[in-house]
Design an enzyme around this catalytic site. Structure first.
Site, mmCIF file in Angstrom:
data_model
loop_
_atom_site.group_PDB
_atom_site.id
_atom_site.type_symbol
_atom_site.label_atom_id
_atom_site.label_comp_id
_atom_site.label_asym_id
_atom_site.label_seq_id
_atom_site.Cartn_x
_atom_site.Cartn_y
_atom_site.Cartn_z
ATOM 1 N N ARG A 163 43.697 69.180 30.139
ATOM 2 C CA ARG A 163 44.384 68.849 31.400
ATOM 3 C C ARG A 163 43.568 67.928 32.300
ATOM 4 O O ARG A 163 43.848 67.817 33.493
ATOM 5 C CB ARG A 163 44.795 70.127 32.148
ATOM 6 C CG ARG A 163 45.795 70.984 31.391
ATOM 7 C CD ARG A 163 46.316 72.110 32.285
ATOM 8 N NE ARG A 163 47.321 72.900 31.577
ATOM 9 C CZ ARG A 163 47.039 73.982 30.850
ATOM 10 N NH1 ARG A 163 45.790 74.385 30.756
ATOM 11 N NH2 ARG A 163 47.999 74.646 30.252
ATOM 12 N N LYS A 177 44.331 52.820 35.786
ATOM 13 C CA LYS A 177 45.505 52.829 34.919
ATOM 14 C C LYS A 177 45.058 53.047 33.475
ATOM 15 O O LYS A 177 44.184 52.354 32.973
ATOM 16 C CB LYS A 177 46.269 51.511 35.008
ATOM 17 C CG LYS A 177 47.182 51.386 36.206
ATOM 18 C CD LYS A 177 48.024 50.114 36.092
ATOM 19 C CE LYS A 177 49.015 49.976 37.216
ATOM 20 N NZ LYS A 177 49.845 48.754 37.074
ATOM 21 N N GLU A 214 43.095 36.971 33.715
ATOM 22 C CA GLU A 214 43.154 37.939 34.802
ATOM 23 C C GLU A 214 42.301 37.483 35.989
ATOM 24 O O GLU A 214 42.655 37.718 37.151
ATOM 25 C CB GLU A 214 42.697 39.318 34.312
ATOM 26 C CG GLU A 214 43.599 39.937 33.253
ATOM 27 C CD GLU A 214 44.931 40.442 33.808
ATOM 28 O OE1 GLU A 214 45.119 40.383 35.046
ATOM 29 O OE2 GLU A 214 45.784 40.868 33.013
ATOM 30 N N LYS A 227 40.474 42.998 43.162
ATOM 31 C CA LYS A 227 41.324 44.048 42.593
ATOM 32 C C LYS A 227 41.084 45.383 43.286
ATOM 33 O O LYS A 227 42.029 46.122 43.582
ATOM 34 C CB LYS A 227 41.089 44.191 41.089
ATOM 35 C CG LYS A 227 41.964 45.312 40.518
ATOM 36 C CD LYS A 227 42.117 45.312 39.035
ATOM 37 C CE LYS A 227 43.125 46.381 38.614
ATOM 38 N NZ LYS A 227 43.283 46.495 37.156
ATOM 39 N N GLU A 276 50.357 52.367 42.900
ATOM 40 C CA GLU A 276 51.340 51.289 42.748
ATOM 41 C C GLU A 276 52.708 51.661 43.322
ATOM 42 O O GLU A 276 53.731 51.630 42.629
ATOM 43 C CB GLU A 276 51.480 50.872 41.282
ATOM 44 C CG GLU A 276 52.128 49.507 41.124
ATOM 45 C CD GLU A 276 52.108 48.982 39.696
ATOM 46 O OE1 GLU A 276 53.158 48.587 39.208
ATOM 47 O OE2 GLU A 276 51.016 48.968 39.085
ATOM 48 N N ARG A 336 50.169 47.114 45.202
ATOM 49 C CA ARG A 336 49.460 46.979 43.928
ATOM 50 C C ARG A 336 50.271 46.229 42.877
ATOM 51 O O ARG A 336 49.712 45.643 41.948
ATOM 52 C CB ARG A 336 49.041 48.358 43.404
ATOM 53 C CG ARG A 336 48.214 48.280 42.129
ATOM 54 C CD ARG A 336 47.575 49.603 41.762
ATOM 55 N NE ARG A 336 46.879 49.491 40.495
ATOM 56 C CZ ARG A 336 46.041 50.396 40.004
ATOM 57 N NH1 ARG A 336 45.781 51.493 40.691
ATOM 58 N NH2 ARG A 336 45.447 50.217 38.844
ATOM 59 N N ASN A 376 50.675 42.470 38.974
ATOM 60 C CA ASN A 376 51.501 42.191 37.798
ATOM 61 C C ASN A 376 51.961 40.739 37.739
ATOM 62 O O ASN A 376 52.818 40.397 36.909
ATOM 63 C CB ASN A 376 52.724 43.112 37.780
ATOM 64 C CG ASN A 376 52.346 44.566 37.544
ATOM 65 O OD1 ASN A 376 51.439 44.859 36.775
ATOM 66 N ND2 ASN A 376 53.018 45.478 38.233
ATOM 67 N N HIS A 413 52.877 39.091 34.443
ATOM 68 C CA HIS A 413 53.015 40.123 33.424
ATOM 69 C C HIS A 413 54.456 40.361 32.988
ATOM 70 O O HIS A 413 54.692 40.838 31.879
ATOM 71 C CB HIS A 413 52.404 41.436 33.914
ATOM 72 C CG HIS A 413 50.908 41.437 33.929
ATOM 73 N ND1 HIS A 413 50.171 40.553 34.688
ATOM 74 C CD2 HIS A 413 49.993 42.202 33.266
ATOM 75 C CE1 HIS A 413 48.878 40.782 34.500
ATOM 76 N NE2 HIS A 413 48.747 41.764 33.644
ATOM 77 N N HIS A 442 54.099 40.097 29.237
ATOM 78 C CA HIS A 442 54.227 41.244 28.337
ATOM 79 C C HIS A 442 55.325 41.014 27.305
ATOM 80 O O HIS A 442 55.192 41.416 26.132
ATOM 81 C CB HIS A 442 54.528 42.516 29.134
ATOM 82 C CG HIS A 442 53.318 43.177 29.703
ATOM 83 N ND1 HIS A 442 53.395 44.253 30.553
ATOM 84 C CD2 HIS A 442 51.993 42.917 29.546
ATOM 85 C CE1 HIS A 442 52.170 44.634 30.898
ATOM 86 N NE2 HIS A 442 51.309 43.834 30.309
ATOM 87 N N HIS A 454 46.211 39.254 25.266
ATOM 88 C CA HIS A 454 46.883 39.646 26.504
ATOM 89 C C HIS A 454 46.712 38.568 27.574
ATOM 90 O O HIS A 454 47.677 38.192 28.251
ATOM 91 C CB HIS A 454 46.308 40.973 26.993
ATOM 92 C CG HIS A 454 46.825 41.393 28.335
ATOM 93 N ND1 HIS A 454 48.118 41.822 28.535
ATOM 94 C CD2 HIS A 454 46.229 41.422 29.563
ATOM 95 C CE1 HIS A 454 48.293 42.115 29.813
ATOM 96 N NE2 HIS A 454 47.166 41.878 30.457
#
Length: 364
Positions: A120, A142, A184, A226, A236, A240, A244, A247, A251, A263
């Site tokens: 957990r 993330k 990035e 960032k 987010e 935030r 993206n 992206h 993506h 990427h």
């Protein structure tokens, strides 16, 4: 060694910038790391750095072990997560133990996700070894894996206890991986800091020499951008999402090419597509569009690619998690250093952008 503090209350942590692994054990001691550690890496990084990092930790009294999985985005799935969790059990990890993510973005995403779900949730440390992971994925908490042709669709927010950036690892990167990471880095200048964008434009030759002092300066500035966004919006819910930029299309291109393109390359293509939409809307002028394309080209990016049928690419976009009430969210530039978010981009605008990034003549 330089330091950047990410202030997230109880989830706060430091990002350290240096040019060796020698300070890692001391940094672990500073955060009160437990003695039982599992170093998670992939088959590429294992050959380069796993033994060195393992020995440094063992010499300082840590009970560390190394678990490696097959490198590649195609292995970023649940089987690998279960493998990491199995290694935790075999190494007799408990809830006070810690995972050390040693590698690029795929390693960090998966090691962090495994840490988020094992017992957990246990702590983990990011030790990113690629420019992509040092500039983006290691910062912000993330974690996740790909599932059913959707990138990072399963995951969790799980902040690291520490990010330890050794820029000397960038000197062993293949050229295409350095280019990928610059996607990035350039993105952060476009969305938030025109001065940083100017610096990247004016220091291309110096940055390409991979001088350690220059890389530390670039990485620290980049991570501060960032981190500032993450500190304002950790999970987010608003701001935030500007991270993206590039992206939504990127993506989809990445998935359409079955992850055969890096990427960062795909984010670069996505940034051009989003910037073209902004240009056609009159949000930016041709000069801004050209600056964005030019800096990407100068750092070695493809600025045009042959795409599959547009419906195929759009189909991947519709599977993306960045949607609100079924509508795709786009981040569009309004100038260098500022962007806006919108969900009103029409299908014909997307098709026009896809045609533009497929057009080798670069006609506007």
């Amino acid at each position: 060694m330089e330091k950047l503090f990410v202030d997230l209350g109880k989830n706060s942590y430091d990002i350290l910038f240096t040019d060796s692994f020698n300070g890692l054990a001391g940094a672990m001691e500073d955060i009160g790391a437990p003695k039982k550690l599992l170093i998670v890496t992939d088959s590429n990084v294992e050959k380069l750095y796993a033994r060195e990092v393992d020995e440094i930790l063992k010499e300082s009294g840590y009970d560390s072990a190394v678990y490696s999985f097959a490198a590649g985005e195609e292995n970023k799935g649940m089987d690998a997560i279960l493998g990491i969790c199995g290694a935790c059990i075999e190494h007799e990890m408990d809830r006070k133990s810690m995972i050390v993510a040693l590698g690029g973005g795929v390693v960090g995403d998966m090691a962090g996700f495994a840490a988020a779900i094992f017992m957990r949730g246990i702590d983990f440390v990011q030790v990113p070894t690629t420019l992509l992971s040092q500039s983006d994925s290691s910062v912000g908490g993330k974690t996740g894996i790909d599932f059913m042709e959707s990138k990072n669709i399963l995951g969790a927010f799980h902040q690291p206890r520490l990010v330890y950036i050794n820029v000397s690892t960038l000197k062993t990167l293949p050229k295409e991986q350095f280019v990928s990471g610059m996607g990035e880095v350039i993105k952060h200048g476009i969305i938030r800091d025109s001065g940083f964008f100017d610096y990247l434009e004016n220091n291309i030759s110096l940055i390409k020499t991979l001088d350690s002092e220059t890389l530390i300066k670039m990485d620290r500035t980049n991570c501060s951008i960032k981190a500032d966004v993450v500190m304002h919006d950790e999970r987010e819910t608003g701001l935030r999402a500007i991270l993206n930029f590039g992206h939504t299309i990127g993506h989809a291109v990445e998935s359409a090419y079955d992850f055969k393109m890096t990427h960062g390359e795909c984010v670069g293509i996505g940034m051009i597509g989003a910037s073209y939409i902004a240009y056609k809307r009159g949000m930016i002028d041709e000069g801004v569009l050209n600056r964005i394309e030019s800096i990407l080209e100068l750092y070695g990016f493809k600025t045009r690619v042959r795409l599959p049928e547009r419906e195929t690419v759009l189909g991947f976009m519709r599977k993306d998690k960045k949607k609100i009430a079924g509508k795709l969210k786009f981040v569009l530039p309004t100038r260098i250093g500022d962007v806006t978010q919108t969900t009103d981009v029409r299908g014909e605008e997307i098709y026009s952008a896809l045609e533009y990034i497929s057009n080798r003549e670069k006609n506007i």
